[in-house]
Motif scaffolding. Structure first.
Motif, PDB file in Angstrom:
ATOM      1  N   GLY A  46      44.736  41.080  90.534  1.00  0.00           N
ATOM      2  CA  GLY A  46      45.140  42.250  89.768  1.00  0.00           C
ATOM      3  C   GLY A  46      45.708  43.333  90.664  1.00  0.00           C
ATOM      4  N   ARG A  47      45.035  43.598  91.759  1.00  0.00           N
ATOM      5  CA  ARG A  47      45.501  44.650  92.678  1.00  0.00           C
ATOM      6  C   ARG A  47      46.780  44.237  93.401  1.00  0.00           C
ATOM      7  NH1 ARG A  47      41.953  48.710  92.821  1.00  0.00           N
ATOM      8  NH2 ARG A  47      39.987  48.236  91.738  1.00  0.00           N
ATOM      9  N   LEU A  48      46.891  42.970  93.719  1.00  0.00           N
ATOM     10  CA  LEU A  48      48.098  42.466  94.368  1.00  0.00           C
ATOM     11  C   LEU A  48      49.311  42.638  93.453  1.00  0.00           C
ATOM     12  CD1 LEU A  48      49.103  40.806  96.902  1.00  0.00           C
ATOM     13  CD2 LEU A  48      48.768  38.760  95.484  1.00  0.00           C
ATOM     14  N   LEU A  49      49.152  42.266  92.192  1.00  0.00           N
ATOM     15  CA  LEU A  49      50.256  42.393  91.236  1.00  0.00           C
ATOM     16  C   LEU A  49      50.560  43.861  90.923  1.00  0.00           C
ATOM     17  CD1 LEU A  49      49.381  39.506  88.758  1.00  0.00           C
ATOM     18  CD2 LEU A  49      50.965  39.451  90.704  1.00  0.00           C
ATOM     19  N   ALA A  50      49.516  44.672  90.794  1.00  0.00           N
ATOM     20  CA  ALA A  50      49.720  46.094  90.515  1.00  0.00           C
ATOM     21  C   ALA A  50      50.508  46.763  91.634  1.00  0.00           C
ATOM     22  CB  ALA A  50      48.371  46.795  90.333  1.00  0.00           C
ATOM     23  N   GLN A  51      50.178  46.399  92.861  1.00  0.00           N
ATOM     24  CA  GLN A  51      50.885  46.975  94.008  1.00  0.00           C
ATOM     25  C   GLN A  51      52.358  46.573  93.994  1.00  0.00           C
ATOM     26  OE1 GLN A  51      49.687  45.530  97.963  1.00  0.00           O
ATOM     27  NE2 GLN A  51      49.657  47.651  98.665  1.00  0.00           N
ATOM     28  N   GLY A  52      52.608  45.308  93.722  1.00  0.00           N
ATOM     29  CA  GLY A  52      53.983  44.820  93.690  1.00  0.00           C
ATOM     30  C   GLY A  52      54.791  45.433  92.550  1.00  0.00           C
ATOM     31  N   LEU A  53      54.168  45.551  91.383  1.00  0.00           N
ATOM     32  CA  LEU A  53      54.856  46.156  90.241  1.00  0.00           C
ATOM     33  C   LEU A  53      55.143  47.632  90.488  1.00  0.00           C
ATOM     34  CD1 LEU A  53      52.813  44.550  87.310  1.00  0.00           C
ATOM     35  CD2 LEU A  53      55.211  44.069  87.863  1.00  0.00           C
ATOM     36  N   SER A  54      54.177  48.334  91.070  1.00  0.00           N
ATOM     37  CA  SER A  54      54.365  49.762  91.373  1.00  0.00           C
ATOM     38  C   SER A  54      55.590  49.980  92.252  1.00  0.00           C
ATOM     39  CB  SER A  54      53.127  50.324  92.092  1.00  0.00           C
ATOM     40  OG  SER A  54      51.989  50.290  91.282  1.00  0.00           O
ATOM     41  N   LYS A  55      55.706  49.132  93.260  1.00  0.00           N
ATOM     42  CA  LYS A  55      56.811  49.252  94.205  1.00  0.00           C
ATOM     43  C   LYS A  55      58.156  48.990  93.523  1.00  0.00           C
ATOM     44  CE  LYS A  55      58.501  47.016  98.445  1.00  0.00           C
ATOM     45  NZ  LYS A  55      58.201  45.930  99.419  1.00  0.00           N
TER      46      LYS A  55
ATOM     47  N   THR B  69      60.293  41.773  86.325  1.00  0.00           N
ATOM     48  CA  THR B  69      59.736  42.426  87.515  1.00  0.00           C
ATOM     49  C   THR B  69      58.593  41.608  88.101  1.00  0.00           C
ATOM     50  OG1 THR B  69      60.294  44.570  86.527  1.00  0.00           O
ATOM     51  CG2 THR B  69      58.811  44.587  88.414  1.00  0.00           C
ATOM     52  N   LEU B  70      57.756  41.039  87.242  1.00  0.00           N
ATOM     53  CA  LEU B  70      56.665  40.181  87.719  1.00  0.00           C
ATOM     54  C   LEU B  70      57.220  38.989  88.489  1.00  0.00           C
ATOM     55  CD1 LEU B  70      53.669  39.377  87.832  1.00  0.00           C
ATOM     56  CD2 LEU B  70      53.982  38.276  85.591  1.00  0.00           C
ATOM     57  N   SER B  71      58.282  38.370  87.976  1.00  0.00           N
ATOM     58  CA  SER B  71      58.904  37.235  88.673  1.00  0.00           C
ATOM     59  C   SER B  71      59.405  37.643  90.055  1.00  0.00           C
ATOM     60  CB  SER B  71      60.066  36.674  87.851  1.00  0.00           C
ATOM     61  OG  SER B  71      59.600  36.035  86.690  1.00  0.00           O
TER      62      SER B  71
ATOM     63  N   LEU C 115      58.901  48.941  90.211  1.00  0.00           N
ATOM     64  CA  LEU C 115      59.186  49.812  89.071  1.00  0.00           C
ATOM     65  C   LEU C 115      59.329  51.275  89.492  1.00  0.00           C
ATOM     66  CD1 LEU C 115      56.676  48.335  86.463  1.00  0.00           C
ATOM     67  CD2 LEU C 115      59.176  48.111  86.400  1.00  0.00           C
ATOM     68  N   ASN C 116      58.985  51.534  90.758  1.00  0.00           N
ATOM     69  CA  ASN C 116      58.990  52.915  91.274  1.00  0.00           C
ATOM     70  C   ASN C 116      58.150  53.820  90.379  1.00  0.00           C
ATOM     71  OD1 ASN C 116      59.704  54.901  93.136  1.00  0.00           O
ATOM     72  ND2 ASN C 116      61.487  55.552  91.939  1.00  0.00           N
ATOM     73  N   ASN C 117      56.963  53.288  90.048  1.00  0.00           N
ATOM     74  CA  ASN C 117      56.078  53.970  89.092  1.00  0.00           C
ATOM     75  C   ASN C 117      54.660  53.459  89.328  1.00  0.00           C
ATOM     76  OD1 ASN C 117      55.961  55.517  86.320  1.00  0.00           O
ATOM     77  ND2 ASN C 117      54.770  53.643  86.011  1.00  0.00           N
ATOM     78  N   PRO C 118      53.655  54.315  89.277  1.00  0.00           N
ATOM     79  CA  PRO C 118      52.288  53.852  89.548  1.00  0.00           C
ATOM     80  C   PRO C 118      51.791  52.842  88.510  1.00  0.00           C
ATOM     81  CG  PRO C 118      52.427  56.253  89.643  1.00  0.00           C
ATOM     82  CD  PRO C 118      53.713  55.771  89.048  1.00  0.00           C
ATOM     83  N   VAL C 119      51.195  51.763  89.001  1.00  0.00           N
ATOM     84  CA  VAL C 119      50.460  50.809  88.159  1.00  0.00           C
ATOM     85  C   VAL C 119      49.031  50.827  88.672  1.00  0.00           C
ATOM     86  CG1 VAL C 119      50.236  48.422  87.367  1.00  0.00           C
ATOM     87  CG2 VAL C 119      52.519  49.409  87.760  1.00  0.00           C
ATOM     88  N   ILE C 120      48.133  51.367  87.880  1.00  0.00           N
ATOM     89  CA  ILE C 120      46.759  51.643  88.319  1.00  0.00           C
ATOM     90  C   ILE C 120      45.801  50.618  87.734  1.00  0.00           C
ATOM     91  CG2 ILE C 120      44.909  53.359  88.294  1.00  0.00           C
ATOM     92  CD1 ILE C 120      47.231  55.463  87.851  1.00  0.00           C
ATOM     93  N   VAL C 121      45.012  49.978  88.598  1.00  0.00           N
ATOM     94  CA  VAL C 121      44.018  49.011  88.149  1.00  0.00           C
ATOM     95  C   VAL C 121      42.815  49.747  87.567  1.00  0.00           C
ATOM     96  CG1 VAL C 121      42.351  47.250  88.890  1.00  0.00           C
ATOM     97  CG2 VAL C 121      44.714  47.194  89.735  1.00  0.00           C
ATOM     98  N   GLU C 122      42.411  49.340  86.375  1.00  0.00           N
ATOM     99  CA  GLU C 122      41.211  49.870  85.735  1.00  0.00           C
ATOM    100  C   GLU C 122      40.250  48.711  85.501  1.00  0.00           C
ATOM    101  OE1 GLU C 122      40.064  51.670  81.400  1.00  0.00           O
ATOM    102  OE2 GLU C 122      41.748  52.619  82.431  1.00  0.00           O
ATOM    103  N   ASN C 123      39.130  48.722  86.186  1.00  0.00           N
ATOM    104  CA  ASN C 123      38.152  47.634  86.072  1.00  0.00           C
ATOM    105  C   ASN C 123      37.243  47.835  84.867  1.00  0.00           C
ATOM    106  OD1 ASN C 123      38.571  48.123  89.289  1.00  0.00           O
ATOM    107  ND2 ASN C 123      38.353  45.955  88.823  1.00  0.00           N
ATOM    108  N   LYS C 124      37.213  46.814  83.995  1.00  0.00           N
ATOM    109  CA  LYS C 124      36.307  46.812  82.838  1.00  0.00           C
ATOM    110  C   LYS C 124      35.576  45.471  82.812  1.00  0.00           C
ATOM    111  CE  LYS C 124      38.430  50.045  79.550  1.00  0.00           C
ATOM    112  NZ  LYS C 124      37.239  50.888  79.415  1.00  0.00           N
ATOM    113  N   PRO C 125      34.611  45.285  83.716  1.00  0.00           N
ATOM    114  CA  PRO C 125      33.919  43.999  83.781  1.00  0.00           C
ATOM    115  C   PRO C 125      32.948  43.811  82.618  1.00  0.00           C
ATOM    116  CG  PRO C 125      32.937  45.548  85.326  1.00  0.00           C
ATOM    117  CD  PRO C 125      34.137  46.234  84.745  1.00  0.00           C
TER     118      PRO C 125
END
Length: 302
Positions: free
Chosen positions: A26-35, A248-250, A37-47
């Motif tokens: 999740g954090r790996l993908l969020a970091q890549g998407l943020s970069k 973007t994910l691809s 998209l030039n926009n923050p993608v913030i991980v929210e943990n809901k275990p």
């Protein structure tokens, strides 16, 4: 709206605690998407509840592209089969698919000192005697895949439930259980370190990280399902936004650093975009529904 998307931070809801399970992905993908998209993608943990709490939260969110779910086998494919009408969301109906990202095999582990030296020997032995095999909590994805192996092989296996891998591995090494069935990559290091032995993995082909380990398919037990992770949004999210996120994910999954992290312990990059991902999920759900002993599914539903 889609033309200006994204214009504020995106939440990526992950059904694991920080540092646990798929949180790494999740954090790996969020970091890549943020970069990209030039926009923050913030991980929210809901275990909790095997990822179902996170899935329910996203299913009930506004379909505007600003709340996404790190979807996985357990909360999108297994949960609707095991829990049915008791599930507080509909899967896949409450979600719009974005894309798959990671695929990890399940594996059958024994202690390094175990007399069981191969997958063939394991299945030969289970024809004559019952072997105790631990897995994660009842109705979890790993447990259901273990039941699939049991159903298709007719092996005599006694399921022993565990809350997590730590206690199970301790009991496996101590001889309290004879085998442990779980998502393989997190324990590959202990195989390489000579603590555990991996007898077989699910999937269509062997992993290049552990090339000596056969697939269950090679052993005559056709179990191809894997633990997968991908991104989904709430149903009703505009197609233009879904398309942009999927593209973007691809792009993120083509980055060498991202691929290295995913592949280092035996998982694989699975770049499957929107429509193909939706078909994959439908097929995965059908597999769990049709390839597990109906009596097991009935007992878990009560």
């Amino acid at each position: 709206m889609a033309a200006n998307y994204p214009s504020r931070p995106i939440r990526l809801v992950v059904g694991f605690p920080p540092g646990g399970g798929g949180d790494l992905y999740g954090r790996l993908l969020a970091q890549g998407l943020s970069k990209r998209l030039n926009n923050p993608v913030i991980v929210e943990n809901k275990p909790g509840a095997g990822g179902n709490i996170a899935a329910e939260a996203v299913a009930r969110s506004a379909p505007d592209g600003y709340t996404l779910l790190l979807a996985m086998s357990g909360n999108v494919a297994v949960a609707p089969v095991v829990r049915g009408a008791k599930l507080p969301y509909k899967s896949p109906g409450d979600f719009a698919m974005i894309g798959m990202a990671v695929e990890a095999p399940y594996g059958l582990f024994v202690a390094a000192k175990s007399p069981l030296k191969s997958g063939k020997q394991f299945f030969d032995d289970t024809k004559h005697k019952e072997i105790t095999v631990g897995s994660t909590s009842p109705s979890s994805a790993a447990h259901m895949v273990m039941e699939m192996v049991k159903f298709k092989s007719k092996a005599k296996m006694l399921y022993v439930p565990y809350s997590g891998s730590g206690p199970a591995v301790t009991d496996l090494i101590g001889g309290q259980i004879e085998g442990f069935f779980v998502t393989a990559p997190p324990l590959v290091g202990q195989v390489k370190g000579g603590i555990l032995r991996l007898l077989a993995i699910t999937g269509d082909k062997r992993s290049p990280v552990i090339p000596d380990v056969p697939t269950f398919k090679e052993l005559g037990v056709p179990v191809n399902v894997t633990q997968w992770y991908g991104l989904v949004a709430p149903k009703g999210t505009p197609a233009e936004i879904l398309d942009k996120l999927s593209r973007t994910l691809s792009e993120v999954l083509k980055e060498p650093k991202v691929r290295k992290v995913i592949q280092q312990d035996g998982a694989a990059v699975a770049d499957i975009p929107r429509q193909r991902f939706a078909a994959y999920v439908d097929n995965d759900i059908a597999g769990y529904r049709n390839d597990i002993d109906p009596g097991i599914l009935a007992s878990l539903a009560h």
